[in-house]
Design a protein around this motif. Structure first.
Motif, PDB file in Angstrom:
ATOM      1  N   THR A  14       0.875  -1.068   0.167  1.00 59.61           N
ATOM      2  CA  THR A  14      -0.131  -0.113  -0.147  1.00 59.61           C
ATOM      3  C   THR A  14       0.649   1.312  -0.164  1.00 59.61           C
ATOM      4  O   THR A  14       1.497   0.962   0.956  1.00 59.61           O
ATOM      5  CB  THR A  14      -0.803  -0.133   1.419  1.00 59.61           C
ATOM      6  OG1 THR A  14      -1.648  -1.583   1.212  1.00 59.61           O
ATOM      7  CG2 THR A  14      -1.819   1.082   1.490  1.00 59.61           C
ATOM      8  N   VAL A  18      -1.606   6.668   0.034  1.00 55.36           N
ATOM      9  CA  VAL A  18      -2.719   6.106   0.820  1.00 55.36           C
ATOM     10  C   VAL A  18      -2.835   6.061   2.101  1.00 55.36           C
ATOM     11  O   VAL A  18      -3.704   6.650   2.724  1.00 55.36           O
ATOM     12  CB  VAL A  18      -2.931   4.648   0.107  1.00 55.36           C
ATOM     13  CG1 VAL A  18      -3.909   4.375   0.457  1.00 55.36           C
ATOM     14  CG2 VAL A  18      -3.298   4.825  -1.461  1.00 55.36           C
ATOM     15  N   TRP A  19      -1.983   6.391   2.637  1.00 58.23           N
ATOM     16  CA  TRP A  19      -1.796   6.214   4.320  1.00 58.23           C
ATOM     17  C   TRP A  19      -2.396   7.552   5.232  1.00 58.23           C
ATOM     18  O   TRP A  19      -2.920   7.754   5.383  1.00 58.23           O
ATOM     19  CB  TRP A  19      -0.715   5.183   4.841  1.00 58.23           C
ATOM     20  CG  TRP A  19      -0.984   3.942   4.803  1.00 58.23           C
ATOM     21  CD1 TRP A  19      -0.249   2.736   4.364  1.00 58.23           C
ATOM     22  CD2 TRP A  19      -1.806   3.111   5.832  1.00 58.23           C
ATOM     23  NE1 TRP A  19      -0.698   1.870   4.607  1.00 58.23           N
ATOM     24  CE2 TRP A  19      -1.575   1.547   4.986  1.00 58.23           C
ATOM     25  CE3 TRP A  19      -2.800   3.124   6.339  1.00 58.23           C
ATOM     26  CZ2 TRP A  19      -1.883   0.240   5.522  1.00 58.23           C
ATOM     27  CZ3 TRP A  19      -3.426   2.215   6.996  1.00 58.23           C
ATOM     28  CH2 TRP A  19      -3.345   0.878   6.962  1.00 58.23           C
ATOM     29  N   SER A  22      -5.442   9.123   4.697  1.00 52.83           N
ATOM     30  CA  SER A  22      -6.855   8.163   5.116  1.00 52.83           C
ATOM     31  C   SER A  22      -5.950   9.130   6.691  1.00 52.83           C
ATOM     32  O   SER A  22      -7.122   9.071   7.317  1.00 52.83           O
ATOM     33  CB  SER A  22      -6.216   7.189   4.985  1.00 52.83           C
ATOM     34  OG  SER A  22      -7.178   6.165   6.604  1.00 52.83           O
ATOM     35  N   THR A  25      -8.079  12.287   6.988  1.00 60.68           N
ATOM     36  CA  THR A  25      -8.822  12.594   6.372  1.00 60.68           C
ATOM     37  C   THR A  25      -9.586  11.732   7.594  1.00 60.68           C
ATOM     38  O   THR A  25     -11.484  11.877   8.392  1.00 60.68           O
ATOM     39  CB  THR A  25      -9.748  12.018   5.398  1.00 60.68           C
ATOM     40  OG1 THR A  25      -9.186  10.743   5.125  1.00 60.68           O
ATOM     41  CG2 THR A  25      -9.258  13.080   4.279  1.00 60.68           C
ATOM     42  N   ARG A  26      -9.303  10.831   8.616  1.00 57.09           N
ATOM     43  CA  ARG A  26     -10.446  10.066   9.371  1.00 57.09           C
ATOM     44  C   ARG A  26     -10.152  11.145  10.900  1.00 57.09           C
ATOM     45  O   ARG A  26      -8.647  11.905  11.390  1.00 57.09           O
ATOM     46  CB  ARG A  26      -9.166   8.940   9.697  1.00 57.09           C
ATOM     47  CG  ARG A  26     -10.068   8.047   8.388  1.00 57.09           C
ATOM     48  CD  ARG A  26      -9.410   7.287   8.514  1.00 57.09           C
ATOM     49  NE  ARG A  26      -9.634   5.993   7.236  1.00 57.09           N
ATOM     50  CZ  ARG A  26     -10.487   4.683   8.016  1.00 57.09           C
ATOM     51  NH1 ARG A  26     -11.025   4.979   8.157  1.00 57.09           N
ATOM     52  NH2 ARG A  26     -10.590   4.098   6.168  1.00 57.09           N
ATOM     53  N   SER A 188      -4.302  -1.386   4.197  1.00 58.62           N
ATOM     54  CA  SER A 188      -4.656  -0.819   3.934  1.00 58.62           C
ATOM     55  C   SER A 188      -5.688  -0.367   4.164  1.00 58.62           C
ATOM     56  O   SER A 188      -6.158  -1.059   5.039  1.00 58.62           O
ATOM     57  CB  SER A 188      -5.564  -0.887   2.122  1.00 58.62           C
ATOM     58  OG  SER A 188      -6.318  -1.872   2.452  1.00 58.62           O
ATOM     59  N   PRO A 189      -6.185   1.470   4.116  1.00 54.95           N
ATOM     60  CA  PRO A 189      -7.071   2.014   5.226  1.00 54.95           C
ATOM     61  C   PRO A 189      -8.158   1.398   5.122  1.00 54.95           C
ATOM     62  O   PRO A 189      -8.875   1.907   6.405  1.00 54.95           O
ATOM     63  CB  PRO A 189      -6.881   3.288   4.444  1.00 54.95           C
ATOM     64  CG  PRO A 189      -5.415   3.206   4.298  1.00 54.95           C
ATOM     65  CD  PRO A 189      -5.248   1.842   3.286  1.00 54.95           C
ATOM     66  N   ASN A 190      -8.958   0.811   3.923  1.00 53.68           N
ATOM     67  CA  ASN A 190     -10.437   0.086   3.958  1.00 53.68           C
ATOM     68  C   ASN A 190     -10.616  -0.950   4.291  1.00 53.68           C
ATOM     69  O   ASN A 190     -11.351  -1.369   4.655  1.00 53.68           O
ATOM     70  CB  ASN A 190     -11.300   1.046   3.363  1.00 53.68           C
ATOM     71  CG  ASN A 190     -11.023   2.074   2.255  1.00 53.68           C
ATOM     72  OD1 ASN A 190     -10.380   2.858   3.662  1.00 53.68           O
ATOM     73  ND2 ASN A 190     -10.957   2.792   1.817  1.00 53.68           N
ATOM     74  N   ARG A 191      -9.519  -1.661   4.335  1.00 54.28           N
ATOM     75  CA  ARG A 191      -9.271  -3.060   5.083  1.00 54.28           C
ATOM     76  C   ARG A 191      -9.527  -3.203   6.670  1.00 54.28           C
ATOM     77  O   ARG A 191      -9.657  -2.407   7.504  1.00 54.28           O
ATOM     78  CB  ARG A 191      -8.391  -4.422   4.642  1.00 54.28           C
ATOM     79  CG  ARG A 191      -8.169  -4.413   3.623  1.00 54.28           C
ATOM     80  CD  ARG A 191      -6.541  -5.650   3.321  1.00 54.28           C
ATOM     81  NE  ARG A 191      -6.946  -6.416   3.677  1.00 54.28           N
ATOM     82  CZ  ARG A 191      -6.010  -7.585   3.431  1.00 54.28           C
ATOM     83  NH1 ARG A 191      -5.233  -7.449   2.293  1.00 54.28           N
ATOM     84  NH2 ARG A 191      -6.365  -9.084   4.178  1.00 54.28           N
ATOM     85  N   ARG A 192     -11.136  -4.295   6.553  1.00 52.04           N
ATOM     86  CA  ARG A 192     -11.519  -4.439   8.031  1.00 52.04           C
ATOM     87  C   ARG A 192     -10.731  -4.880   9.273  1.00 52.04           C
ATOM     88  O   ARG A 192     -10.215  -4.552  10.130  1.00 52.04           O
ATOM     89  CB  ARG A 192     -13.001  -5.617   8.335  1.00 52.04           C
ATOM     90  CG  ARG A 192     -12.370  -7.143   7.385  1.00 52.04           C
ATOM     91  CD  ARG A 192     -13.682  -7.655   7.553  1.00 52.04           C
ATOM     92  NE  ARG A 192     -12.948  -8.909   7.289  1.00 52.04           N
ATOM     93  CZ  ARG A 192     -12.623 -10.478   8.049  1.00 52.04           C
ATOM     94  NH1 ARG A 192     -12.864  -9.765   8.806  1.00 52.04           N
ATOM     95  NH2 ARG A 192     -12.684 -10.981   7.329  1.00 52.04           N
ATOM     96  N   TRP A 196      -8.666   1.428  12.895  1.00 49.98           N
ATOM     97  CA  TRP A 196      -8.964   2.025  13.138  1.00 49.98           C
ATOM     98  C   TRP A 196      -8.802   2.818  14.652  1.00 49.98           C
ATOM     99  O   TRP A 196      -8.595   3.938  15.113  1.00 49.98           O
ATOM    100  CB  TRP A 196      -9.842   2.833  12.298  1.00 49.98           C
ATOM    101  CG  TRP A 196      -8.643   3.043  11.195  1.00 49.98           C
ATOM    102  CD1 TRP A 196      -8.741   2.376   9.710  1.00 49.98           C
ATOM    103  CD2 TRP A 196      -7.336   3.805  10.115  1.00 49.98           C
ATOM    104  NE1 TRP A 196      -8.481   2.583   8.762  1.00 49.98           N
ATOM    105  CE2 TRP A 196      -7.102   3.374   8.941  1.00 49.98           C
ATOM    106  CE3 TRP A 196      -7.025   5.106  10.944  1.00 49.98           C
ATOM    107  CZ2 TRP A 196      -6.593   4.851   8.436  1.00 49.98           C
ATOM    108  CZ3 TRP A 196      -6.274   5.181  10.755  1.00 49.98           C
ATOM    109  CH2 TRP A 196      -5.982   4.982   9.001  1.00 49.98           C
TER     110      TRP A 196
END
Length: 252
Positions: A14, A18-19, A22, A25-26, A188-192, A196
């Protein structure tokens, strides 16, 4: 950091961009080392291989040292298996070189830190996980802080150290934090799987970032190609980018 397992750590992983997008934005929890300590006076950083503690916690180590906290680094292996088949780096020579590298890096960041060398087999920690749990338990005291690799980090040694550290911490009544190392690569940021809700971001000063970068430069066995086999560096540029951030991450 060495070869990896079934978490599909291949290629460039990744991208750091991309990290970082994220993280911006988080709503990530912003913590401090003081908050992590919660009045503890000793922090144990359990490193599967020489360099893992500096990559994941080089800034935190500096902050702990500035606070006069006792930093106890536990070196589980000597990292002797990172260059298989290399005539330039046979296992015994590589182990000695990696011990020298991490000694220089640690001296730069926290001269008073102590190091306990356990000499478990690099690449074989999973097979000795119960023994490691017992060994770590003997090193810990109630209310100490323990930092281990994420139990889903991807490398089998990292995951075994994470599990053993978790068990030992529970046995001894210690507070545990996990740190991703290879996790930044396969996840990756969107993998469960990426937790987070557990993330704590610890800000680093420009000076701390600079010293960490200089410390990482000592790991030439990992950051330079192997002339003995023609293989690329174990830690190529895209991997190192993940450890140059203005913050470090722990999972609470």
């Amino acid at each position: 950091m060495e070869s990896v397992n079934e978490r599909h750590i291949a290629g460039a992983g990744t991208p750091e961009s991309v990290w970082m997008e994220s993280f911006t934005t988080r709503n990530v929890f912003q913590g401090t080392v003081v908050e992590l300590l919660a009045n503890s006076k000793t922090v144990h950083i359990i490193a599967p291989h020489p360099d893992d503690e500096i990559l994941a916690c080089g800034g935190i180590i500096q902050q702990l040292a500035q606070m006069k906290v006792s930093v106890q680094i536990v070196a589980v292996t000597d990292g002797e298996a990172s260059h298989p088949g290399s005539c330039r780096w046979p296992a015994s020579m590589l182990a000695a070189a990696r011990r020298a590298e991490v000694k220089l890096a640690t001296r730069m960041l926290a001269p008073q830190a102590t190091r306990t060398r356990l000499q478990f087999a690099d690449g074989g920690v999973s097979a000795s996980e119960n023994e490691l749990t017992v060994t770590l338990s003997a090193l810990l005291d109630k209310n100490d802080i323990v930092i281990v690799p994420w139990r889903l980090d991807g490398h089998p040694d990292h995951e075994a150290v994470g599990r053993a550290g978790c068990k030992a911490s529970a046995i001894r009544g210690c507070r545990l934090f996990e740190v991703p190392i290879w996790g930044w690569h396969w996840a990756s940021p969107n993998r469960r799987e990426f937790p987070w809700h557990r993330v704590v971001s610890i800000a680093l000063s420009p000076e701390e970032r600079y010293r960490k970068e200089q410390a990482i430069r000592f790991f030439r066995t990992q950051t330079e190609p192997d002339p003995g086999t023609g293989r690329a560096a174990v830690l190529p540029r895209f991997a190192l980018e993940r450890f140059r951030r203005p913050f470090e991450v722990v999972f609470r």
